[in-house]
Write a protein that holds these residues in place. Structure first.
Motif, PDB file in Angstrom:
ATOM      1  N   ASP A   8       0.810  -1.216   0.000  1.00  0.00           N
ATOM      2  CA  ASP A   8       0.000   0.000   0.000  1.00  0.00           C
ATOM      3  C   ASP A   8       0.848   1.272   0.000  1.00  0.00           C
ATOM      4  N   ARG A   9       2.016   1.233   0.638  1.00  0.00           N
ATOM      5  CA  ARG A   9       2.882   2.413   0.696  1.00  0.00           C
ATOM      6  C   ARG A   9       4.061   2.285  -0.267  1.00  0.00           C
ATOM      7  N   TRP A  10       3.853   1.569  -1.345  1.00  0.00           N
ATOM      8  CA  TRP A  10       4.925   1.311  -2.308  1.00  0.00           C
ATOM      9  C   TRP A  10       5.511   2.611  -2.859  1.00  0.00           C
ATOM     10  N   TYR A  11       4.666   3.582  -3.174  1.00  0.00           N
ATOM     11  CA  TYR A  11       5.164   4.827  -3.767  1.00  0.00           C
ATOM     12  C   TYR A  11       6.081   5.590  -2.807  1.00  0.00           C
ATOM     13  N   GLU A  12       5.892   5.368  -1.496  1.00  0.00           N
ATOM     14  CA  GLU A  12       6.717   6.062  -0.503  1.00  0.00           C
ATOM     15  C   GLU A  12       7.887   5.215   0.009  1.00  0.00           C
ATOM     16  N   SER A  13       7.840   3.878  -0.174  1.00  0.00           N
ATOM     17  CA  SER A  13       8.830   3.043   0.503  1.00  0.00           C
ATOM     18  C   SER A  13       9.619   2.105  -0.396  1.00  0.00           C
ATOM     19  N   ARG A  17      11.663   3.568  -5.804  1.00  0.00           N
ATOM     20  CA  ARG A  17      11.120   4.924  -5.651  1.00  0.00           C
ATOM     21  C   ARG A  17      11.997   5.806  -4.774  1.00  0.00           C
ATOM     22  N   THR A  18      12.641   5.223  -3.778  1.00  0.00           N
ATOM     23  CA  THR A  18      13.314   6.046  -2.758  1.00  0.00           C
ATOM     24  C   THR A  18      14.787   5.702  -2.552  1.00  0.00           C
ATOM     25  N   LYS A 105       3.625  -3.615  -9.156  1.00  0.00           N
ATOM     26  CA  LYS A 105       4.640  -3.038  -8.275  1.00  0.00           C
ATOM     27  C   LYS A 105       5.783  -4.024  -8.055  1.00  0.00           C
TER      28      LYS A 105
END
Length: 313
Positions: A8-13, A17-18, A105
């Motif tokens: 669920d927090r793939w875009y942030e974690s 991405r990071t 993802k």
């Protein structure tokens, strides 16, 4: 409200991405090894112990190359080959859009893992002057495919999905063996830690997918799938001996000595305790769907040295 999903927090974690590019600088890593010596089975052999220190160092570097480049093949040719039909809704299962997005993802993550594994191997080869041997580091992928095809010759799609579930529920334990070993060069430890963080989420994704897959199988296919799993577990954790043999010969061992080292250090009975420990999460997943309750399944696992474990954490 449904429970939060592993991605669920793939875009942030997610690492893709990071994350940052892990760089190898030899001057900062003096006195450290490139792979934990305890995880390079042939280093303990008397013929290898007799080699000069620089040859032994080269063996650990080439073992790391094998691990990293084999990872590129596993991620792109095993895991993503399973993630794609899940993502595109081609499994025959009534999958939610959210689960399909999660599969995409995973697909993105695995391509990134392959990229940074090859990148670090190339950096180390450039800085140390120890080249990556010219050979196919993906030959074991066919061995995995054979392990999946033999018990399920008429179910290639199911075999591929099971293969990915097994690999993705094993790999986090393998990756976690390295990051806290302070004898290992930091970029390798950092890369393994980065990879393990993503794979922890993938583990939860594939565990949830396995529940969906299992529920959609007929009773007959469930038993056949369960009987295939012990060999899939062993195949996923078996070293490809071709690159190991190359490495030993490059270190100066003759053909007869190389064969003796491989026979002594990589016999089927060696590493049984490690395989059993690494596979604990996969065995708990099997138990959670009742696989061990099916006829002959518990015996098939036991014959491979794999035993049902409690379903605790």
């Amino acid at each position: 409200m449904s429970a939060p999903g592993p991605l669920d927090r793939w875009y942030e974690s997610a690492g893709v991405r990071t994350g940052v590019r892990r760089m190898f600088h030899e001057g900062a890593e003096q006195g450290l090894v490139f792979f934990p010596e305890a995880l390079v089975p042939h280093l303990a052999h008397e013929a290898v112990r007799a080699l000069p220190p620089e040859r032994r160092r080269e063996l650990t570097i080439r073992h790391l190359y094998q691990f990293l480049i084999a990872t590129t093949h596993l991620e792109t040719r095993v895991v993503n080959r399973a993630a794609e039909p899940i993502a595109n809704g081609r499994t025959g299962l009534p999958l939610t859009t959210a689960l399909r997005q999660d599969a995409f993802k995973v697909y993105c993550d695995e391509g990134y893992h392959a990229l940074y594994s090859l990148d670090l191997a190339d950096q180390i080869a450039t800085v140390t002057g120890i080249p990556i041997p010219v050979r196919d580091y993906g030959g074991f992928v066919e061995q995995l495919a054979v392990a999946a095809r033999e018990p399920l010759p008429d179910q290639p799609e199911l075999a591929g999905l099971l293969q990915a579930v097994v690999f993705e529920t094993l790999i986090t334990a393998v990756l976690n063996e390295v990051p806290n070993d302070t004898t290992v060069v930091r970029p390798v430890r950092d890369l393994m830690r980065d990879h393990a963080k993503d794979e922890g989420r993938h583990h939860r994704f594939f565990a949830a997918f396995f529940q969906e897959l299992w529920a959609g199988l007929t009773p007959q296919l469930r038993r056949r799938a369960a009987l295939a799993l012990p060999d899939l577990i062993h195949a996923a954790l078996r070293w490809d001996l071709g690159p190991v043999a190359d490495s030993l010969r490059l270190a100066g061992l003759d053909a007869d000595t190389t064969r003796a080292v491989l026979a002594d250090c990589f016999a089927p009975s060696t590493g049984a305790n490690r395989i059993s420990e690494i596979s604990r999460s996969t065995l708990r997943l099997c138990a959670s769907v009742g696989a061990f309750d099916l006829p002959g399944v518990r015996e098939a696992f036991a014959a491979r040295g794999l035993y049902e474990v409690d379903e605790g954490p």
